[in-house]
Write an enzyme that holds these catalytic residues in place. Structure first.
Site, short mmCIF file in Angstrom:
data_model
loop_
_atom_site.label_atom_id
_atom_site.label_comp_id
_atom_site.label_asym_id
_atom_site.label_seq_id
_atom_site.Cartn_x
_atom_site.Cartn_y
_atom_site.Cartn_z
N GLY A 74 0.83 -1.21 0.00
CA GLY A 74 0.00 0.00 0.00
C GLY A 74 0.86 1.25 0.00
N ASN A 75 0.27 2.38 0.27
CA ASN A 75 1.03 3.62 0.37
C ASN A 75 0.36 4.55 1.37
OD1 ASN A 75 -0.88 5.45 -1.11
ND2 ASN A 75 -0.51 3.93 -2.71
N HIS A 76 0.99 5.71 1.60
CA HIS A 76 0.54 6.59 2.68
C HIS A 76 -0.57 7.56 2.28
CE1 HIS A 76 3.65 5.23 5.33
NE2 HIS A 76 4.60 5.55 4.47
N ALA A 112 -3.89 7.48 -5.27
CA ALA A 112 -2.50 7.04 -5.38
C ALA A 112 -2.57 5.52 -5.62
CB ALA A 112 -1.75 7.36 -4.10
#
Ligand code: CTP
Length: 395
Positions: free
Chosen positions: A204-206, A272
């Site tokens: 995943g990402n922030h 994102a």
């Protein structure tokens, strides 16, 4: 829509709880500020329960030690509504007095203020009150004239606060002065995507989803019907014109966009999206005993924006968002062309002030034909409005 509702000490304050309920039903977030004497006319408990926020009355609550920051409250609000507005408050506002929290907020407001004066008829038509209202109007406030009718004193004449439904109409009318997306169908992607490795782990990402959410809210306020395709995010949204579709992976996000794309006028691709996903997600939790090291084979995810660019019809407009850590301008322009977007919004890093979890953002917008708009650092909700302004001004 964030509404700061100022309540002053008039008998018509009994209509305020009904107004709050109507505003909340419209998807507005409401916070109340009262002058100290207004408490004699309507209970702060009722207002805080209906608005779901504590009511601010004093600058400084001596019991709890809490400080009500008038500047922060004024910055938060899209609109300050003072309802009812007494002759006393009108007079203080017209002269710039600042001896209570509501007056300090009024002086700190950058957005619009609507005043609903209400009082007995002789007071209402007194030259000083009329003069104060004229002055405030000249200074930029919107004054909604009191209605004619039966007054609390038993007399009849002008001075009556309109019924809550009419107050709502006035407020929505002011909010709706910019309805440039009315009748448009818009899809917004927002948040991160999670690509499963096994049932408990993911790539995943922030991303927080805040920028996409701000766009969805501004679009809805400006009249659009919004489909918000939202990856895993702590943010929540409730607006009658926003349909939220929660997804987890890039593949799921793509399917939602594909299924709805034909009916859309605009696509805002603020998510994102993970660029890679594990080739195969393990059905069961991968055990440590699998070995001293392990390799994960990743394959590309669908590029949702590029897909939309490829399938774009004449009337459809596409807005992409680029996050770069180097060569921002060059890369953003390249993405604009290769993904066939109409605009590419480049996030410009500003230390501690922009990026995933910040409330503010600094962006540059690239358009076709090498056009560029440099938007200063602002609250994400204002950045969203600035992006929409660029789009409607260049159609
Ligand atoms: N995007 C998308 N689907 C993907 C990847 C990106 O829709 N699988 C969209 C994003 O929502 C954004 C734009 O493409 O609007 C640019 O995303 P970004 O991550 O900056 O670029 P990438 O194309 O992923 O390229 P890179 O990661 O190499 O910079």
């Amino acid at each position: 829509m964030r509404i700061l509702l100022g309540v002053t000490a008039g008998i018509a304050a009994y209509k305020v709880p009904f107004l709050i309920r109507l505003l909340v039903k419209q998807g507005a977030e409401v916070r109340c500020v009262m002058t100290p004497d207004a408490r004699d006319f309507v209970s702060p408990l009722v207002l805080s329960t209906l608005s779901n926020h504590p009511v601010a009355i004093e600058f400084w609550n001596k019991e709890t030690g809490a400080w009500n920051n008038h500047v922060a409250l004024a910055e938060w609000a899209d609109l300050l509504v003072i309802c009812p507005c007494t002759a006393n408050t009108l007079s203080k506002m017209a002269s710039g007095a600042c001896d209570n929290l509501l007056l300090a907020i009024f002086l700190s407001m950058r957005n619009k203020t609507i005043l609903f004066p209400a009082m007995d008829l002789e007071m209402y038509r007194h030259p000083t009150v009329q003069r104060n209202m004229d002055q405030l109007e000249q200074d930029g406030s919107i004054i909604v004239p009191a209605e004619y009718g039966e007054l609390a004193s038993g007399l009849s004449g002008q001075g009556r606060l309109p019924e809550p439904e009419t107050l709502l109409e006035y407020i929505l009318g002011v909010v709706a002065s910019k309805r440039d997306f009315l009748g448009k169908n818009v899809v917004v992607t927002a948040g991160p995507t999670y690509e499963a490795i096994d049932p408990v782990r993911f790539i995943g990402n922030h991303a927080s989803g805040k920028m996409g959410l701000a766009l969805a809210e501004r679009l809805a306020e400006r009249g659009a019907d919004v489909l918000l395709v939202l990856g895993p995010s702590k943010c929540s949204v409730s607006h009658p014109k926003i349909k939220v579709c929660s997804v987890v992976s890039a593949e799921e996000m793509w399917n939602e966009v594909k299924n709805n794309w034909d009916s859309m006028d605009f696509g805002f691709f603020a998510a994102a999206v993970a660029d890679y996903q594990p080739e195969r997600a393990s059905q069961h939790k991968i055990k440590k005993s699998a070995g001293e090291s392990m390799a994960l084979t990743l394959v590309k995810t669908p590029d949702i924006l590029a897909w939309a660019g490829k399938h774009k019809k004449e009337h459809q407009r596409i807005i992409g968002f680029a996050l770069e850590t180097q060569n921002g301008e060059v890369n953003a322009k390249e993405k604009l062309h290769t993904k066939k977007a109409d605009y590419m919004v480049l996030n410009v890093p500003v230390e501690n002030e922009s990026g995933f979890n910040a409330e503010t953002n600094k962006v540059c917008i690239f358009g076709k034909d090498d056009r560029l708009w440099d938007i200063p650092l602002m609250q994400k909700r204002e950045v969203a409005n600035a992006i929409l302004n660029v789009i409607t001004n260049t159609q």
